[in-house]
Scaffold this motif. Structure first.
Motif, short mmCIF file in Angstrom:
data_model
loop_
_atom_site.label_atom_id
_atom_site.label_comp_id
_atom_site.label_asym_id
_atom_site.label_seq_id
_atom_site.Cartn_x
_atom_site.Cartn_y
_atom_site.Cartn_z
N ARG A 67 0.82 -1.22 0.00
CA ARG A 67 0.00 0.00 0.00
C ARG A 67 0.85 1.27 0.00
NH1 ARG A 67 -5.36 -0.60 1.78
NH2 ARG A 67 -6.00 -2.77 1.58
N ALA A 85 0.82 3.86 -3.11
CA ALA A 85 -0.39 4.68 -3.23
C ALA A 85 -0.34 5.87 -2.29
CB ALA A 85 -1.63 3.82 -2.96
N GLU A 130 2.38 8.35 -3.48
CA GLU A 130 1.91 9.10 -4.65
C GLU A 130 0.97 10.22 -4.24
OE1 GLU A 130 0.38 7.78 -9.01
OE2 GLU A 130 -0.86 7.07 -7.33
N ARG A 181 -8.67 4.58 -6.77
CA ARG A 181 -7.40 5.03 -7.33
C ARG A 181 -7.40 5.04 -8.85
NH1 ARG A 181 -1.39 2.40 -6.41
NH2 ARG A 181 -0.19 4.28 -6.89
N THR A 239 -3.91 2.13 -12.90
CA THR A 239 -2.51 2.37 -12.56
C THR A 239 -1.60 1.82 -13.66
OG1 THR A 239 -2.36 0.31 -11.29
CG2 THR A 239 -2.98 2.31 -10.09
N GLY A 278 -0.68 5.69 -10.43
CA GLY A 278 -1.92 6.14 -11.05
C GLY A 278 -1.76 7.45 -11.78
N GLU A 324 -7.68 9.33 3.03
CA GLU A 324 -7.77 8.03 2.39
C GLU A 324 -9.09 7.34 2.70
OE1 GLU A 324 -4.39 5.60 3.16
OE2 GLU A 324 -2.97 6.97 2.26
N TRP A 355 -9.20 5.76 -0.81
CA TRP A 355 -7.88 5.65 -1.45
C TRP A 355 -7.16 4.44 -0.85
CZ3 TRP A 355 -5.96 8.13 -5.56
CH2 TRP A 355 -4.60 8.02 -5.81
N GLY A 360 -4.51 3.23 0.33
CA GLY A 360 -3.17 3.45 0.84
C GLY A 360 -2.98 2.85 2.22
#
Length: 322
Positions: free
Chosen positions: A93, A96, A99, A166, A169, A178, A265, A270, A272
């Motif tokens: 994770r 993500a 990013e 997300r 990717t 992504g 998140e 999200w 992550g």
């Protein structure tokens, strides 16, 4: 420089070890995951079998010794919920979250630094006052409320951007990104904007205060007296001198964004580390929580090292004194 790096590595190993011990004692001594993982209708024998399978039937001291033994081999245990290595789940994770955090910080820097310079150079002007008011507003608005407003406005009302997830990717060197696809970028915009708002306000305040302070220095007056252009004065003399405190704060704020992007998140679904942490806390998935904490400590240490290197680049005198 080599001596400094070796000393920092030694300090990092010691900090990781201490943090691992504290995390174990704080997390493994609280609650019983079997209460969450096993059906309420399960009898005592089923509960005992589940505890034996997870290694929770041993005294805390035995669990701790087993934890230290696994830690020496880089093993932080197996997730109670997913049945996979806890460290692997967190590292899966991590891209993500990185990013999202890096995009938010770059956005905040690109917006906040010019606005802060503008506000610092014209603090009494209408634009300067408006920028200062915006920075105060950014500090006051709660992150969860801003996230919900962004979703209601750009996803529900206008339908311009997706509300969560997300998106598509693109694998780069084994890491899924992504931001390299249009769909992934569309999914990234709202959560990144939500995270960037507070950081933008912070950079505006730092840059504005630093600019006002530097602009009053004698060497700035001397540079103007020599006839240097405003662009050169701002770009060479003012910007370089205000960047050291900004770099310091940005380094710590990047670490905090990576560690505490839990709310964003969760709101934007999200995938992550923050969302994984929330799910792991709900299910008392202790190995994953410990792995998350250690990864965050390592991230902070890497960021601090990079900040030190940036110090040396911005002011060689700092690097010479370290």
């Amino acid at each position: 420089m080599v001596t400094v790096l070796l000393r920092r590595v030694g300090q990092s190993v010691a900090v990781l070890l201490v943090m691992a011990i504290l995390a174990f004692l704080a997390i493994y001594a609280i609650g019983n995951p079997v209460d969450v993982l096993v059906s309420p209708e399960a009898d005592q024998m089923e509960r005992q079998a589940a505890m034996a399978r997870l290694g929770l039937d041993q005294p805390l001291a035995i669990q701790f010794l087993s934890f230290v033994g696994r830690l020496a081999h880089g093993d932080l245990g197996t997730s109670f919920v997913h049945g996979a290595p806890a460290l692997g789940l967190v590292l899966e994770r991590l891209p993500a979250t990185l990013e999202l955090a890096v995009t938010a910080m770059i956005t905040a820097l690109l917006i906040g630094l010019p606005l802060g310079l503008w506000a610092g150079l014209s603090p009494g002007g209408i634009v300067g006052r408006a920028i200062a008011a915006f920075s105060i507003l950014g500090f006051c608005l709660p992150t969860f409320w801003v996230g919900l407003v962004l979703i209601m406005t750009f996803s529900v009302h206008f339908g311009w951007l997706p509300a969560g997830g997300r998106g598509i990717t693109v694998p780069v060197a084994g890491i899924s990104l992504g931001i390299l696809s249009l769909d992934g970028l569309a999914h990234l915009l709202l959560p990144a904007a939500n995270l960037a708002l507070f950081k933008t306000s912070l950079i505006i305040r730092l840059a504005s205060a630093g600019t006002r302070n530097v602009a009053r220095q004698d060497y700035i007056r001397f540079a103007r007296a020599k006839g240097l252009s405003s662009g050169r004065i701002i770009g060479v003399h003012i910007l370089k001198n205000i960047m050291i405190p900004i770099v310091t704060v940005l380094g710590m704020e990047l670490g905090s964004v990576i560690a505490f992007s839990v709310v964003t998140e969760s709101i934007f679904a999200w995938p992550g580390m923050g969302k994984l942490l929330i799910d792991s806390i709900v299910h008392l998935d202790r190995p994953v929580v410990v792995a998350y904490l250690l990864v965050i400590v390592l991230v902070f240490m890497v960021i601090n090292l990079l900040v030190d290197l940036l110090y040396a680049a911005l002011d060689p005198r700092i690097g010479a004194n370290r």
